[in-house]
Design an enzyme around this catalytic site. Structure first.
Site, short mmCIF file in Angstrom:
data_model
loop_
_atom_site.label_atom_id
_atom_site.label_comp_id
_atom_site.label_asym_id
_atom_site.label_seq_id
_atom_site.Cartn_x
_atom_site.Cartn_y
_atom_site.Cartn_z
N ALA A 17 -8.07 4.69 10.83
CA ALA A 17 -6.85 4.13 10.65
C ALA A 17 -7.24 2.66 10.29
CB ALA A 17 -5.83 4.49 11.22
N GLY A 18 -7.54 2.23 9.09
CA GLY A 18 -7.64 0.79 8.94
C GLY A 18 -9.18 0.26 10.07
N HIS A 64 -16.78 2.55 7.76
CA HIS A 64 -15.92 3.21 6.54
C HIS A 64 -17.19 3.36 5.37
CE1 HIS A 64 -12.46 1.58 8.42
NE2 HIS A 64 -11.63 2.29 7.65
N ASP A 123 -17.65 -2.82 7.30
CA ASP A 123 -17.91 -2.58 8.89
C ASP A 123 -18.94 -1.81 9.16
OD1 ASP A 123 -16.69 -0.28 8.33
OD2 ASP A 123 -14.78 -0.46 9.91
N GLY A 124 -19.61 -1.05 8.39
CA GLY A 124 -20.47 -0.24 8.83
C GLY A 124 -20.08 1.14 9.24
N ASP A 166 -9.01 -4.44 5.93
CA ASP A 166 -8.20 -3.54 5.88
C ASP A 166 -7.94 -3.44 7.71
OD1 ASP A 166 -6.51 -1.49 5.81
OD2 ASP A 166 -7.96 0.32 5.30
N GLU A 212 1.03 -1.25 0.17
CA GLU A 212 0.03 0.14 0.10
C GLU A 212 0.80 1.50 -0.12
OE1 GLU A 212 -4.29 1.51 1.92
OE2 GLU A 212 -2.93 0.06 2.95
N ALA A 224 -10.44 7.74 1.85
CA ALA A 224 -9.11 8.27 1.35
C ALA A 224 -9.06 8.66 -0.16
CB ALA A 224 -7.99 7.48 1.54
N HIS A 273 -6.33 5.91 -2.47
CA HIS A 273 -5.61 7.22 -1.88
C HIS A 273 -5.39 8.32 -2.79
CE1 HIS A 273 -4.66 5.41 2.11
NE2 HIS A 273 -4.78 4.60 1.67
#
Length: 384
Positions: A310-311, A252, A249-250, A275, A131, A222, A197
Site C-alpha cells: 500500500a504505497g 515495487h 524503491d527496489g 507513491d 486516484e 496493481a 489499477h
C-alpha cells in the site's frame, strides 16, 4: 534583490551534462546563467563550490509523508508535508487523493486549495491527482471496493468545479464502463489522464491511449502483467508513446524491471514517482492510507487486512540514488525522470523541469553523494 548561486556545476538538460556556471535568481525566476567571473555579482551570494546545481524534483503521485495523509490533511498539514518534501528534493508536487467518499474527497480538495493559495517555506503544490474512483475492483489495490464506480463525468465535473480547475491528473481503469469514451471529456476539463489499477486487455488499453490517455500509473503494480498471447495494459504502455510511472524503491519494481522500462521507453518517457504515504520519513509502525490501516515493517508499507502493498515510504531524494544504483548511469542521465519528464506530462515544462532563464527558480544543491544540501522553491531557500 538578486541571488547568485556561484561556482557550482549547473545541470544542462539538452546536453545532459554538468557545466561550471553561475546562476542568478530574481523575483522567483532564473534570470541569468553565465560563466563564472563573467560580469559583476551584486546581491546575495550562495557559494556552491564542489556541488551540483540541478532542477527541483516533481512528484506527480504521493499520498503524504511525515505523519500526514493527504485524504485527511487540513491546510496546515499540507504545509507540513510540503516542507518535508522540499527538504527531500521535491519542489513541486500533486497531492494524490485516494478513492474516498464524495464528502471526504471534496473536503480534501478544499483543504488542498486553501494551502495552494497561501503557503510558505515548502514545496509548491501544483494541483490534485485523483486516484479513482473509476477503477477496477479486481485490481483495486488499497482502494475501498465499495466506493469504486463506473465513469461518471458529472461527478468529475463537480470535483473539478470544487477544485477551481486544479485537478491536474487522474488515474482510471480502461475496462471500467464508460472510461474509453470519457477520456477525451476528461482532457477537456484540463485533466491529464493516466491508466492503471487494471486488468484491461491490450485493445481496450490502446483505445484509451488513442483517445488521449498520456501515462500509466505505477507501471506493473496493481495491474495484469504481460503475457506473450495477451500483452494486456502493460504491453500497451510499453509499446506506445505514453509516459510510464515507476516507483523506484527496489520493492515495487526489481532493478531489472526499471532497466527494462528505460530500454523500452527511453529515458524521456519514464516518470519516477514515490507513491509515498504518511509513513515516509518516519519509523516502522501503524499508519493510515485513506480509509485503510497500514503496517510498515522494514520500511515496507502493507495493508493490515490482507498484506497487499500500500504505497511506499520513498522520497524523491532517495529515488535519485536508487535510479543511479539500479542503472549504473550518471546522475545527468536519470535526472529527467524526476524533473523534465513529469513537467512535460503535466504540460508545465515552460515553467519548471529544467534550469533555464525565465523558468521558476526551483533549484537543488546536491553534494558528491547525491544528498540534498539545500532547496530553493521559486527562488526562496527552504529553511530547516
Amino acid at each position: 534583490m538578486k541571488t547568485w548561486i556561484t561556482n557550482g556545476y549547473v545541470y544542462h538538460y539538452d546536453k545532459r551534462r554538468m557545466e561550471r556556471k553561475d546562476l542568478c535568481i530574481e523575483d522567483g525566476k532564473i534570470c541569468e546563467i553565465c560563466s563564472p567571473g563573467q560580469g559583476e555579482r551584486q546581491g546575495n551570494i550562495y557559494d556552491a563550490s564542489g556541488k551540483s546545481v540541478i532542477p527541483g524534483f516533481i512528484d506527480v503521485h504521493t499520498h503524504g509523508g511525515c505523519g500526514v495523509d493527504v485524504n485527511d490533511a487540513l491546510k496546515d498539514d499540507f504545509e507540513k508535508i510540503g516542507h518535508f518534501f522540499a527538504l527531500q528534493g521535491t519542489t513541486s508536487w500533486l497531492c494524490s487523493i485516494l478513492t474516498d467518499t464524495k464528502e471526504q474527497t471534496i473536503k480534501s480538495i478544499h483543504e488542498a486549495l486553501k494551502h495552494q493559495k497561501e503557503h510558505a517555506n515548502c514545496a509548491n503544490l501544483l494541483g490534485i491527482h485523483l486516484e479513482g474512483p473509476f477503477l477496477s475492483v479486481e485490481f483495486k489495490g488499497a482502494m475501498p471496493e465499495e466506493l469504486l464506480r463506473k465513469a461518471d463525468m458529472e461527478l468529475l465535473k463537480e470535483y473539478q468545479e470544487e477544485a477551481e480547475g486544479n485537478i491536474r491528473y487522474i488515474t482510471v481503469s480502461p475496462e471500467v464502463e464508460g472510461i474509453p469514451e470519457a477520456v477525451p471529456e476528461m482532457k477537456k476539463l484540463g485533466i491529464t489522464v493516466a491508466i492503471g489499477h487494471s486488468g484491461a486487455d491490450y485493445e481496450t488499453a490502446m483505445k484509451c491511449i488513442e483517445n488521449g490517455a498520456a501515462a500509466c500509473t505505477h507501471t506493473c503494480n496493481a495491474m495484469k502483467l504481460f503475457h506473450q498471447h495477451f500483452p494486456s495494459m502493460m504491453g500497451a504502455a510499453l509499446e506506445s508513446d505514453i509516459y510510464c510511472e515507476a516507483i523506484c524503491d527496489g520493492r515495487h519494481l526489481h532493478p531489472g524491471s526499471v532497466r527494462l522500462f528505460l530500454k523500452a521507453k527511453g529515458y524521456d518517457k519514464v516518470v519516477a514517482v514515490t507513491d509515498s504515504i504518511m509513513a515516509a520519513g518516519l519509523p516502522d509502525g501503524e499508519y493510515k492510507l485513506g480509509v485503510n490501516d497500514v503496517v510498515v515493517e522494514d520500511g515496507d508499507a502493507k495493508l493490515k487486512s490482507n498484506g497487499v502493498r500500500a504505497g511506499s515510504t520513498l522520497t524523491t531524494g532517495t529515488a535519485l540514488k536508487r535510479l543511479i544504483d539500479f542503472t549504473g548511469a550518471e546522475m545527468e542521465d536519470v535526472l529527467p525522470l524526476l524533473t523534465m519528464n513529469p513537467a512535460k506530462l503535466l504540460d508545465v515544462d515552460d515553467k519548471i523541469g529544467s534550469l533555464e532563464a525565465g523558468k521558476d527558480a526551483d533549484i537543488l544543491i546536491v553534494d558528491e553523494g547525491y544528498n540534498i544540501v539545500d532547496t530553493f522553491v521559486k527562488g526562496k531557500k527552504i529553511e530547516r
